[in-house]
Design a protein around this motif. Structure first.
Motif, PDB file in Angstrom:
ATOM      1  N   LYS A  20       0.838  -1.203   0.000  1.00  0.00           N
ATOM      2  CA  LYS A  20       0.000   0.000   0.000  1.00  0.00           C
ATOM      3  C   LYS A  20       0.872   1.252   0.000  1.00  0.00           C
ATOM      4  CE  LYS A  20      -0.252  -0.006   5.047  1.00  0.00           C
ATOM      5  NZ  LYS A  20      -1.124  -0.065   6.241  1.00  0.00           N
ATOM      6  N   ASP A  21       0.243   2.388  -0.256  1.00  0.00           N
ATOM      7  CA  ASP A  21       0.874   3.711  -0.178  1.00  0.00           C
ATOM      8  C   ASP A  21       2.203   3.752  -0.933  1.00  0.00           C
ATOM      9  OD1 ASP A  21       1.496   6.292   0.422  1.00  0.00           O
ATOM     10  OD2 ASP A  21       1.248   6.081   2.584  1.00  0.00           O
ATOM     11  N   PRO A  22       2.160   3.680  -2.257  1.00  0.00           N
ATOM     12  CA  PRO A  22       3.405   3.648  -3.044  1.00  0.00           C
ATOM     13  C   PRO A  22       4.314   4.852  -2.806  1.00  0.00           C
ATOM     14  CG  PRO A  22       1.469   4.022  -4.441  1.00  0.00           C
ATOM     15  CD  PRO A  22       0.960   3.621  -3.116  1.00  0.00           C
ATOM     16  N   ASP A  23       3.751   6.027  -2.577  1.00  0.00           N
ATOM     17  CA  ASP A  23       4.592   7.199  -2.329  1.00  0.00           C
ATOM     18  C   ASP A  23       5.396   7.044  -1.042  1.00  0.00           C
ATOM     19  OD1 ASP A  23       3.805   8.536  -4.638  1.00  0.00           O
ATOM     20  OD2 ASP A  23       2.067   9.435  -3.666  1.00  0.00           O
ATOM     21  N   ALA A  24       4.761   6.437  -0.018  1.00  0.00           N
ATOM     22  CA  ALA A  24       5.486   6.194   1.235  1.00  0.00           C
ATOM     23  C   ALA A  24       6.592   5.166   1.023  1.00  0.00           C
ATOM     24  CB  ALA A  24       4.516   5.721   2.317  1.00  0.00           C
ATOM     25  N   GLY A  52      23.633   4.499   2.013  1.00  0.00           N
ATOM     26  CA  GLY A  52      24.559   3.619   1.320  1.00  0.00           C
ATOM     27  C   GLY A  52      24.160   2.166   1.326  1.00  0.00           C
ATOM     28  N   ASP A  53      22.961   1.843   1.821  1.00  0.00           N
ATOM     29  CA  ASP A  53      22.504   0.457   1.861  1.00  0.00           C
ATOM     30  C   ASP A  53      21.660   0.137   0.633  1.00  0.00           C
ATOM     31  OD1 ASP A  53      23.688  -0.370   4.350  1.00  0.00           O
ATOM     32  OD2 ASP A  53      22.251   0.935   5.351  1.00  0.00           O
ATOM     33  N   PHE A  54      21.094  -1.066   0.616  1.00  0.00           N
ATOM     34  CA  PHE A  54      20.357  -1.560  -0.540  1.00  0.00           C
ATOM     35  C   PHE A  54      18.915  -1.887  -0.136  1.00  0.00           C
ATOM     36  CE2 PHE A  54      24.756  -3.139  -0.598  1.00  0.00           C
ATOM     37  CZ  PHE A  54      25.248  -2.446  -1.694  1.00  0.00           C
ATOM     38  N   VAL A  55      18.035  -1.902  -1.140  1.00  0.00           N
ATOM     39  CA  VAL A  55      16.628  -2.230  -0.901  1.00  0.00           C
ATOM     40  C   VAL A  55      16.132  -3.151  -2.014  1.00  0.00           C
ATOM     41  CG1 VAL A  55      14.273  -1.348  -0.767  1.00  0.00           C
ATOM     42  CG2 VAL A  55      16.119  -0.096   0.349  1.00  0.00           C
ATOM     43  N   ALA A  56      15.543  -4.272  -1.611  1.00  0.00           N
ATOM     44  CA  ALA A  56      14.852  -5.167  -2.549  1.00  0.00           C
ATOM     45  C   ALA A  56      13.372  -5.130  -2.195  1.00  0.00           C
ATOM     46  CB  ALA A  56      15.404  -6.585  -2.457  1.00  0.00           C
ATOM     47  N   ILE A  57      12.533  -4.902  -3.191  1.00  0.00           N
ATOM     48  CA  ILE A  57      11.108  -4.659  -2.941  1.00  0.00           C
ATOM     49  C   ILE A  57      10.245  -5.766  -3.523  1.00  0.00           C
ATOM     50  CG2 ILE A  57       9.165  -3.101  -3.404  1.00  0.00           C
ATOM     51  CD1 ILE A  57      11.136  -0.788  -3.437  1.00  0.00           C
ATOM     52  N   HIS A  58       9.307  -6.259  -2.690  1.00  0.00           N
ATOM     53  CA  HIS A  58       8.233  -7.122  -3.183  1.00  0.00           C
ATOM     54  C   HIS A  58       6.922  -6.381  -2.990  1.00  0.00           C
ATOM     55  CE1 HIS A  58       4.936 -10.073  -2.833  1.00  0.00           C
ATOM     56  NE2 HIS A  58       5.612 -10.721  -3.788  1.00  0.00           N
ATOM     57  N   TRP A  59       6.247  -6.100  -4.098  1.00  0.00           N
ATOM     58  CA  TRP A  59       4.938  -5.429  -4.073  1.00  0.00           C
ATOM     59  C   TRP A  59       3.870  -6.507  -4.236  1.00  0.00           C
ATOM     60  CZ3 TRP A  59       2.988  -0.854  -2.757  1.00  0.00           C
ATOM     61  CH2 TRP A  59       1.733  -0.479  -3.224  1.00  0.00           C
ATOM     62  N   ASP A  60       3.004  -6.623  -3.254  1.00  0.00           N
ATOM     63  CA  ASP A  60       1.998  -7.680  -3.186  1.00  0.00           C
ATOM     64  C   ASP A  60       1.252  -7.824  -4.513  1.00  0.00           C
ATOM     65  OD1 ASP A  60      -0.080  -9.424  -2.523  1.00  0.00           O
ATOM     66  OD2 ASP A  60      -0.362  -8.566  -0.548  1.00  0.00           O
ATOM     67  N   GLY A  61       1.110  -9.071  -4.944  1.00  0.00           N
ATOM     68  CA  GLY A  61       0.389  -9.324  -6.187  1.00  0.00           C
ATOM     69  C   GLY A  61      -1.077  -8.983  -6.121  1.00  0.00           C
ATOM     70  N   ARG A  62      -1.623  -8.877  -4.902  1.00  0.00           N
ATOM     71  CA  ARG A  62      -3.024  -8.485  -4.758  1.00  0.00           C
ATOM     72  C   ARG A  62      -3.208  -6.972  -4.796  1.00  0.00           C
ATOM     73  NH1 ARG A  62      -5.980 -12.934  -3.170  1.00  0.00           N
ATOM     74  NH2 ARG A  62      -4.795 -14.602  -2.144  1.00  0.00           N
ATOM     75  N   ALA A  63      -2.123  -6.233  -4.640  1.00  0.00           N
ATOM     76  CA  ALA A  63      -2.207  -4.770  -4.622  1.00  0.00           C
ATOM     77  C   ALA A  63      -2.304  -4.239  -6.054  1.00  0.00           C
ATOM     78  CB  ALA A  63      -0.991  -4.186  -3.920  1.00  0.00           C
ATOM     79  N   ARG A 111       3.952   2.965 -10.116  1.00  0.00           N
ATOM     80  CA  ARG A 111       4.352   4.235  -9.507  1.00  0.00           C
ATOM     81  C   ARG A 111       5.679   4.081  -8.758  1.00  0.00           C
ATOM     82  NH1 ARG A 111       6.059   8.255  -8.395  1.00  0.00           N
ATOM     83  NH2 ARG A 111       5.422   9.836  -6.880  1.00  0.00           N
ATOM     84  N   ILE A 112       5.861   2.978  -8.037  1.00  0.00           N
ATOM     85  CA  ILE A 112       7.101   2.758  -7.289  1.00  0.00           C
ATOM     86  C   ILE A 112       8.273   2.558  -8.245  1.00  0.00           C
ATOM     87  CG2 ILE A 112       8.277   1.218  -5.680  1.00  0.00           C
ATOM     88  CD1 ILE A 112       5.552   0.588  -4.467  1.00  0.00           C
ATOM     89  N   GLY A 167       9.176   5.871  -9.716  1.00  0.00           N
ATOM     90  CA  GLY A 167       9.760   6.781  -8.735  1.00  0.00           C
ATOM     91  C   GLY A 167      11.162   6.408  -8.318  1.00  0.00           C
ATOM     92  N   LEU A 168      11.520   5.120  -8.434  1.00  0.00           N
ATOM     93  CA  LEU A 168      12.847   4.662  -7.995  1.00  0.00           C
ATOM     94  C   LEU A 168      13.717   4.204  -9.161  1.00  0.00           C
ATOM     95  CD1 LEU A 168      11.692   2.588  -4.875  1.00  0.00           C
ATOM     96  CD2 LEU A 168      12.827   4.834  -4.853  1.00  0.00           C
ATOM     97  N   SER A 169      13.311   4.528 -10.372  1.00  0.00           N
ATOM     98  CA  SER A 169      14.022   4.038 -11.556  1.00  0.00           C
ATOM     99  C   SER A 169      15.466   4.521 -11.619  1.00  0.00           C
ATOM    100  CB  SER A 169      13.277   4.473 -12.831  1.00  0.00           C
ATOM    101  OG  SER A 169      13.186   5.898 -12.883  1.00  0.00           O
TER     102      SER A 169
END
Length: 525
Positions: free
Chosen positions: A12-16, A28-39, A46-47, A50-52
């Motif tokens: 939820k809340d892609p801007d957040a 300086g760290d890393f982020v791996a994102i899983h966006w729920d398939g039901r969302a 949008r995410i 925004g992070l491209s």
């Protein structure tokens, strides 16, 4: 220095999510994102847009449709773990987070903390004997097969458990594994997470077992890490501060929890309320600051438990909020005109309001037609007004921005009036002592349904006598609750006495009430 790959599960809340990822990679760290398939797919797009431009962010190849309590949450975690392990070869630690998590320590402190020892941070307690599960099913989560979601198909969920119990379809636990349980949120070293991924590739029976268990996100990683890592390298606590109620619901944190959260011996906190924008901004600033000064008391769960118990008895920081709102409020003056003659009461309270320059209302607890301001719906019925009388009056005070208010009430409303007199505000009572003439008593008998216009005098006489005695007793009851602010006027009294009583009741000079006293319409009836 430790490099962290944050595994972010969000729906939820892609801007957040964008702000959260930018904050985490800002150190300086890393982020791996899983966006729920039901969302919504639009949120995912949008995410990604925004992070491209952020090279420290990657996304899972698949979006798993997640359901609370289902194995799909483990699948999503494995999916995001695999892409993080492959995509961030420099990451030394992998930290599982949700979109509701925020840091409560600076990033430099977090890195130094992880550098201080070769350890994994994951709750891992004996599944059957630790008592970690406070309510609900325990062994039934594992020994029976679960095919539907309890939240969406409650009846069927429990019917299938009962059917398996009756048919003796209890299943065996995976070979060689002692089941463990703990918080879903963990921080694992690279070698540990790689060992977990390699193990489930070899032992597909383990994945099959957990696929049909209930709430496996609290036992899957907790069990495997316990068997794959030396015990002295496991710290059986999460680095994310979270508090559950006795009913298994996580507490939320709000803008006024900033100092409280910083004092906890954890690196992150969950759940931050979606509406706590100020708290989120302050924690983001803290995370990217160079100040590594940390003062930890770590009493969070004890404080939450204590305040929860106090709240259940209505003593958390004082009265419950609805009790506080159900008081008129100290420092306010409520002027109550008491009269059975409602026409007289309405005339007097209207003139009282004009003379004193204060809001004035008629019989708002008896007459639905009294024109009240919008009070959020509480004013729409006499039942609501009566039940929430102090709240109604408080809101009228606040609507007018006045510390004084005049209203009419019927003397029959003794219990309500007695309760109002006990309020912390100043309550003044002005009783119109009308003579108990036969005509007045007969009208009262008719109003109370004790007689009609056709009731013979002989039959009416004992009723009138009883009513007269009742009025006398009522007068004594009101005098018994006299709080020093009880006043009484009679139409037969001299004008000077009436003027003096009204002036004292209103706390105004006597000359200002002369027009009321001399009015030929006040006692016209």
């Amino acid at each position: 220095m430790a490099k962290i790959a944050f595994l972010l599960l969000c729906h939820k809340d892609p801007d957040a999510v964008i702000r959260q990822a930018e904050m985490l990679t800002g150190a300086g760290d890393f982020v791996a994102i899983h966006w729920d398939g039901r969302a919504a797919a639009a949120g995912y797009d949008r995410i990604r847009a925004g992070l491209s431009g952020n090279g420290n962010v990657i996304f899972t190849r698949r979006r798993i449709k997640c359901g609370w309590g289902e194995y799909s949450l483990v699948q999503a975690t494995l999916e995001v773990a695999r892409v993080a392990v492959d995509g961030f070869p420099k990451a030394s630690h992998f930290y599982l987070l949700s979109g509701d998590c925020m840091p409560i320590k600076p990033a430099e402190h977090a890195h130094a903390f992880l550098d201080a020892g070769e350890r994994d941070y994951i709750e891992s307690f004996d599944y059957f004997t630790s008592g970690w599960i406070k309510t609900g099913m325990v062994e039934e989560r594992l020994i029976y097969r679960h095919f539907v979601n309890e939240r969406r198909h409650k009846w069927l969920f429990y019917a299938m458990i009962e059917a398996q119990r009756r048919l003796g379809l209890k299943r065996a636990l995976p070979r060689g594994l002692d089941m463990r349980i703990g918080s879903q949120w963990w921080c694992l070293r690279r070698q540990t997470l790689e060992a977990v991924l390699a193990f489930i590739a070899r032992r597909r029976d383990v994945a099959r077992f957990f696929r049909r268990s209930w709430i496996p996100d609290e036992s899957f990683f907790q069990t495997l890490v316990w068997h794959l890592v030396p015990r002295d390298q496991i710290v059986a606590r999460p680095l994310t501060f979270l508090v559950f109620s006795d009913y298994g619901m996580p507490a939320s944190f709000h803008d006024d929890h900033y100092d409280f959260l910083l004092a906890q011996d954890h690196l992150f906190a969950r759940k931050i309320s979606p509406g706590a924008a100020q708290l989120r901004d302050r924690l983001a600033t803290l995370f990217l600051s160079s100040d590594t000064t940390v003062s930890v008391t770590g009493e969070g769960r004890a404080v939450h438990g204590f305040l929860t118990r106090q709240g259940r008895s209505g003593q958390r920081f004082g009265p419950r909020f609805w009790e506080a709102a159900a008081q008129i409020g100290a420092g306010r003056d409520l002027l109550i005109v008491l009269s059975r003659d409602h026409g007289l009461g309405r005339r007097l309270v209207r003139q009282v309001g004009q003379v004193a320059g204060i809001p004035a209302y008629g019989y708002l607890f008896r007459d639905i037609g009294v024109d009240l301001p919008d009070l959020g719906g509480i004013e729409t019925s006499l039942v609501k007004r009566h039940r929430h009388r102090a709240s109604v009056l408080r809101m009228i005070f606040e609507h007018h921005g006045s510390d004084r208010l005049a209203i009419c009430m019927d003397p029959d409303d003794f219990t309500m009036i007695r309760d109002l007199v006990r309020e912390k505000s100043t309550v003044r009572l002005l009783s119109l002592d009308l003579p108990a003439t036969p005509e007045a008593l007969r009208a009262l008998a008719i109003a109370r349904g004790l007689a009609t216009d056709q009731t013979p005098g002989a039959r009416l006489a004992p009723v009138l006598a009883a009513l007269k005695n009742d009025l006398l007793r009522e007068a004594e009851r009101y005098r018994a609750i006299d709080n020093g602010c009880f006043f009484c006027i009679s139409p037969q009294a001299p004008e000077a006495d009436i003027a003096q009583t009204l002036a004292e009741f209103l706390s105004v000079p006597q000359d200002r009430v002369q027009d009321i006293v001399r009015s030929r319409t006040l006692f016209a009836d």
